[in-house]
Every structure is written in C-alpha cells, then in structure tokens.
Motif scaffolding. Structure first.
Motif, PDB file in Angstrom:
ATOM      1  N   ASP A  32     -30.031 -38.564  32.147  1.00  0.00           N
ATOM      2  CA  ASP A  32     -28.852 -38.655  32.613  1.00  0.00           C
ATOM      3  C   ASP A  32     -28.872 -38.086  34.150  1.00  0.00           C
ATOM      4  O   ASP A  32     -27.927 -38.293  34.775  1.00  0.00           O
ATOM      5  N   ASP A  37     -29.014 -46.942  37.518  1.00  0.00           N
ATOM      6  CA  ASP A  37     -28.893 -47.414  36.272  1.00  0.00           C
ATOM      7  C   ASP A  37     -30.359 -46.934  35.320  1.00  0.00           C
ATOM      8  O   ASP A  37     -30.407 -47.293  34.029  1.00  0.00           O
ATOM      9  N   GLN A  40     -29.504 -45.167  31.839  1.00  0.00           N
ATOM     10  CA  GLN A  40     -28.919 -46.127  30.566  1.00  0.00           C
ATOM     11  C   GLN A  40     -29.822 -46.967  30.337  1.00  0.00           C
ATOM     12  O   GLN A  40     -30.091 -47.233  29.137  1.00  0.00           O
ATOM     13  N   ARG A  43     -32.117 -44.554  27.964  1.00  0.00           N
ATOM     14  CA  ARG A  43     -31.450 -44.388  26.618  1.00  0.00           C
ATOM     15  C   ARG A  43     -31.681 -45.702  25.901  1.00  0.00           C
ATOM     16  O   ARG A  43     -31.820 -45.662  24.576  1.00  0.00           O
ATOM     17  N   GLY A 106     -25.882 -49.627  21.881  1.00  0.00           N
ATOM     18  CA  GLY A 106     -26.636 -49.181  23.084  1.00  0.00           C
ATOM     19  C   GLY A 106     -28.134 -49.607  23.491  1.00  0.00           C
ATOM     20  O   GLY A 106     -28.252 -49.617  24.618  1.00  0.00           O
ATOM     21  N   ARG A 114     -23.356 -54.148  29.645  1.00  0.00           N
ATOM     22  CA  ARG A 114     -22.876 -52.773  29.178  1.00  0.00           C
ATOM     23  C   ARG A 114     -21.316 -52.759  29.114  1.00  0.00           C
ATOM     24  O   ARG A 114     -20.703 -53.383  30.109  1.00  0.00           O
ATOM     25  N   TRP A 118     -19.398 -47.343  28.353  1.00  0.00           N
ATOM     26  CA  TRP A 118     -20.731 -47.210  27.790  1.00  0.00           C
ATOM     27  C   TRP A 118     -20.954 -45.603  28.025  1.00  0.00           C
ATOM     28  O   TRP A 118     -21.527 -44.993  26.892  1.00  0.00           O
ATOM     29  N   LYS A 119     -20.281 -44.897  29.048  1.00  0.00           N
ATOM     30  CA  LYS A 119     -20.829 -43.433  29.160  1.00  0.00           C
ATOM     31  C   LYS A 119     -19.925 -42.555  27.907  1.00  0.00           C
ATOM     32  O   LYS A 119     -20.583 -41.692  27.471  1.00  0.00           O
TER      33      LYS A 119
END
Length: 148
Positions: A32, A37, A40, A43, A106, A114, A118-119
C-alpha cells in the motif's frame, strides 16, 4: 506417534498463521505504500500466488487437526483440539464465502481493467482478513495449549 502428530500439526498451523499474519500486518502495508500502481499490481500477484497455496494449507491444517482430535479424543486437551478444529473450519468457510470471491477478482486486475471501487474492495478484504487472522491465531493458541 500421537505426540509427533501433535507437534507436526501445531507447526503446520503455526507456519500458516505466520504467513497470514505477515500478509495482514507487513506485506499489505508495504504494498500500500508503493507509488502509483505498484501496490495494486503487487496485491494481484500475491493473490495469484497465495491463492494457489493457501487453500491447500488451510485444508491440510484442518485435516491434521481432525486426525489429532480423533486420535487423541481420550487424552487431556482433546476439547481444546476440537475447538481449534471448529475455528479452523470457520476460517475455511469464511474464506470460501467472503475472502476468495474478492481475491478471485483482485488477482485479475491491472491498472487498465480494475473497477473504480477497487480500493474499497481491497479494504473490505483486509478487514475480513484481520478477522480470519484472529480466528486462526486463536486456533493455534488452543493447539499450543493442548500440547502442554
């Protein structure tokens, strides 16, 4: 033989707890904090990698605890092992119903595809994951206590 099963099971569950704890409180915080990007994408990669390994680990842990519960049903600490098994079963059900659907989405996301929320979806996954970590930590603590 039962003693070896008890120790082996506790180690397997303990290592799983360590991985999940690390994801919750170390890896995701690092991801995070990455620029643009990168977090993301990290993740998504983690979702693919751990999404392939963790189901096997969770089921294996549950099966080992079930075997321990049956084999040690007349020994001291049997109730702790059964309770730990129930908590691990809860974590599997929770994973299948709540966490896996978010993870499956995800892990396919890129900055180009996305969704706008998405967050928020990742934050929901994180909150659910914290609960799951608490459940499996409790199961591990019960198994460690049953060993004593």
């Amino acid at each position: 033989m039962l003693n070896a099963l008890e120790v082996f099971t506790t180690v397997v569950v303990g290592l799983m707890v360590g991985v999940e704890f690390s994801v919750a409180f170390v890896i995701n915080r690092i991801l995070d904090a990455l620029p643009e990007d990168s977090g993301q994408l990290g993740r998504a990669h983690g979702g693919r990698m751990l999404g392939a390994v963790m189901p096997v680990w969770y089921i294996t842990s549950l099966v080992l605890v079930a075997i321990w519960a049956v084999a040690g049903r007349h020994h001291q600490g049997a109730a702790l092992v059964v309770t730990a098994g129930a908590l691990l079963l809860l974590s599997v059900i929770m994973s299948i119903l709540l966490l896996v659907p978010i993870n499956n989405q995800g892990k396919t996301w890129t900055p180009d595809n996305r969704p706008a929320d998405w967050k928020q979806q990742m934050n929901r996954w994180d909150r659910l994951h914290y609960v799951r970590v608490a459940i499996i930590v409790a199961a591990f603590a019960l198994l460690a206590t049953a060993l004593a």
